[in-house]
Design a protein around this motif. Structure first.
Motif, PDB file in Angstrom:
ATOM      1  N   ALA A  73       3.955  -6.085   2.762  1.00 62.31           N
ATOM      2  CA  ALA A  73       3.865  -4.786   3.427  1.00 62.31           C
ATOM      3  C   ALA A  73       2.531  -4.092   3.138  1.00 62.31           C
ATOM      4  O   ALA A  73       1.905  -3.531   4.037  1.00 62.31           O
ATOM      5  CB  ALA A  73       5.021  -3.901   2.977  1.00 62.31           C
ATOM      6  N   GLN A 124      -0.846  -3.013   5.451  1.00 60.27           N
ATOM      7  CA  GLN A 124      -1.458  -1.686   5.467  1.00 60.27           C
ATOM      8  C   GLN A 124      -2.956  -1.761   5.174  1.00 60.27           C
ATOM      9  O   GLN A 124      -3.634  -0.737   5.110  1.00 60.27           O
ATOM     10  CB  GLN A 124      -0.786  -0.784   4.420  1.00 60.27           C
ATOM     11  CG  GLN A 124       0.694  -0.535   4.650  1.00 60.27           C
ATOM     12  CD  GLN A 124       0.967   0.422   5.791  1.00 60.27           C
ATOM     13  OE1 GLN A 124       0.064   1.088   6.268  1.00 60.27           O
ATOM     14  NE2 GLN A 124       2.209   0.479   6.242  1.00 60.27           N
ATOM     15  N   GLU A 165       9.968   3.043   1.236  1.00 57.85           N
ATOM     16  CA  GLU A 165       9.365   2.503   2.448  1.00 57.85           C
ATOM     17  C   GLU A 165       7.887   2.231   2.179  1.00 57.85           C
ATOM     18  O   GLU A 165       7.205   3.044   1.549  1.00 57.85           O
ATOM     19  CB  GLU A 165       9.505   3.494   3.596  1.00 57.85           C
ATOM     20  CG  GLU A 165      10.930   3.721   4.049  1.00 57.85           C
ATOM     21  CD  GLU A 165      10.988   4.627   5.271  1.00 57.85           C
ATOM     22  OE1 GLU A 165      10.036   4.592   6.081  1.00 57.85           O
ATOM     23  OE2 GLU A 165      11.972   5.357   5.404  1.00 57.85           O
ATOM     24  N   ARG A 206       5.317   2.557   3.947  1.00 64.25           N
ATOM     25  CA  ARG A 206       4.395   3.599   4.411  1.00 64.25           C
ATOM     26  C   ARG A 206       4.336   4.763   3.424  1.00 64.25           C
ATOM     27  O   ARG A 206       3.297   5.431   3.297  1.00 64.25           O
ATOM     28  CB  ARG A 206       4.802   4.097   5.799  1.00 64.25           C
ATOM     29  CG  ARG A 206       6.170   4.734   5.866  1.00 64.25           C
ATOM     30  CD  ARG A 206       6.533   5.171   7.282  1.00 64.25           C
ATOM     31  NE  ARG A 206       7.857   5.776   7.356  1.00 64.25           N
ATOM     32  CZ  ARG A 206       8.113   7.029   7.026  1.00 64.25           C
ATOM     33  NH1 ARG A 206       7.133   7.804   6.613  1.00 64.25           N
ATOM     34  NH2 ARG A 206       9.344   7.510   7.115  1.00 64.25           N
ATOM     35  N   ASP A 225       2.185   3.469   0.567  1.00 63.80           N
ATOM     36  CA  ASP A 225       0.804   3.437   1.051  1.00 63.80           C
ATOM     37  C   ASP A 225       0.208   4.846   1.057  1.00 63.80           C
ATOM     38  O   ASP A 225      -0.944   5.051   0.655  1.00 63.80           O
ATOM     39  CB  ASP A 225       0.764   2.836   2.452  1.00 63.80           C
ATOM     40  CG  ASP A 225      -0.620   2.901   3.073  1.00 63.80           C
ATOM     41  OD1 ASP A 225      -1.561   2.314   2.506  1.00 63.80           O
ATOM     42  OD2 ASP A 225      -0.769   3.551   4.127  1.00 63.80           O
ATOM     43  N   ALA A 226       0.984   5.834   1.483  1.00 57.81           N
ATOM     44  CA  ALA A 226       0.494   7.217   1.515  1.00 57.81           C
ATOM     45  C   ALA A 226       0.194   7.718   0.108  1.00 57.81           C
ATOM     46  O   ALA A 226      -0.814   8.405  -0.111  1.00 57.81           O
ATOM     47  CB  ALA A 226       1.529   8.121   2.185  1.00 57.81           C
ATOM     48  N   ARG A 265      -3.074   6.052  -1.104  1.00 58.79           N
ATOM     49  CA  ARG A 265      -4.267   6.643  -0.493  1.00 58.79           C
ATOM     50  C   ARG A 265      -4.533   8.051  -1.034  1.00 58.79           C
ATOM     51  O   ARG A 265      -5.690   8.452  -1.210  1.00 58.79           O
ATOM     52  CB  ARG A 265      -4.122   6.651   1.032  1.00 58.79           C
ATOM     53  CG  ARG A 265      -4.086   5.247   1.624  1.00 58.79           C
ATOM     54  CD  ARG A 265      -4.003   5.253   3.135  1.00 58.79           C
ATOM     55  NE  ARG A 265      -3.787   3.906   3.657  1.00 58.79           N
ATOM     56  CZ  ARG A 265      -4.752   3.005   3.829  1.00 58.79           C
ATOM     57  NH1 ARG A 265      -6.007   3.315   3.536  1.00 58.79           N
ATOM     58  NH2 ARG A 265      -4.471   1.806   4.314  1.00 58.79           N
TER      59      ARG A 265
END
Length: 225
Positions: A20, A24, A104, A106, A109-110, A113
């Motif tokens: 995953a 990304q 999740e 995402r 990933d958020a 970042r």
């Protein structure tokens, strides 16, 4: 491309997160134990570590502490529970943020970042002296008594935010949004744990702080006394 070191002992979870996060756009290196993760940190020097707390051998807390002696790399911990003890203990061990499993991709990933943005924020080119403490905003460097203070990206971002306007009181919510880019007040323990770690590095007596002061019932204020 960001290099992520993922330390997770469950093969299915590890492989799923690897895939995953690569989707990304991250370069992901994986380790199945704390010992392996520490060794990979020594040799590969990733941009960020995603660390599970429940590991065989040395657990995630001890792994985090050992990693902190090697590098000031950002660390996001994965915890299977939102248990306050686990979260607070992980933050006190040196983690910069946490994500509760299952998560999740995402969301993870958020968080990755957001943590990495703390190391790339452009600051005005000037140094500020606050008593024995000198903050170089352009060089992202802090010295005390002419000796460099080793701060993690999150600790540095917190200090930069607090010291931007000495004397101004910032609520935990304001700090949370500015440093962690979260908007959930329940995560205010991130702020308190990071303040505790920051004080341990910049204060002569952390229990009687000279620079980072608690404003009871509200938040924190920066200003030497």
């Amino acid at each position: 491309m960001v290099m992520v070191l993922l330390v997770e002992d469950d093969p299915a979870v590890r492989e799923g997160l690897q895939l995953a996060l690569r989707r990304q756009g991250h370069d992901v290196q994986a380790a199945g134990s704390g010992e392996e993760g520490v060794e990979q940190l020594r040799t590969r020097r990733p941009d960020i570590v995603v660390l599970d707390l429940m590991l065989p051998g040395i657990d995630g807390f001890e792994t985090c502490r050992r990693m902190r002696t090697i590098a000031e790399v950002p660390i996001i911990m994965l915890t299977a529970r939102g248990d306050d003890f686990d979260v607070v203990a992980g933050l006190e061990a040196g983690a910069d943020d946490y994500v509760i499993k299952p998560t999740e991709p995402r969301v993870l990933d958020a968080r990755i970042r957001a943590v990495l943005r703390r190391t790339s924020t452009t600051e005005p080119s000037n140094s500020e002296r606050h008593g024995e403490l000198v903050i170089d905003r352009a060089g992202f460097e802090v010295t005390k008594n002419d000796e460099k203070v080793g701060l993690t990206p999150t600790e540095l971002k917190l200090l930069l935010e607090l010291s931007r306007t000495p004397g101004r009181v910032l609520s935990r919510q304001q700090i949370l949004e500015a440093v962690w880019e979260h908007d959930y007040l329940g995560d205010s323990r991130l702020v308190d744990a990071c303040v505790q770690r920051l004080r341990a590095k910049i204060e002569d007596v952390p229990a009687d702080p000279k620079y980072v002061h608690t404003v009871r019932g509200f938040g924190y204020r920066f200003g030497p006394r």
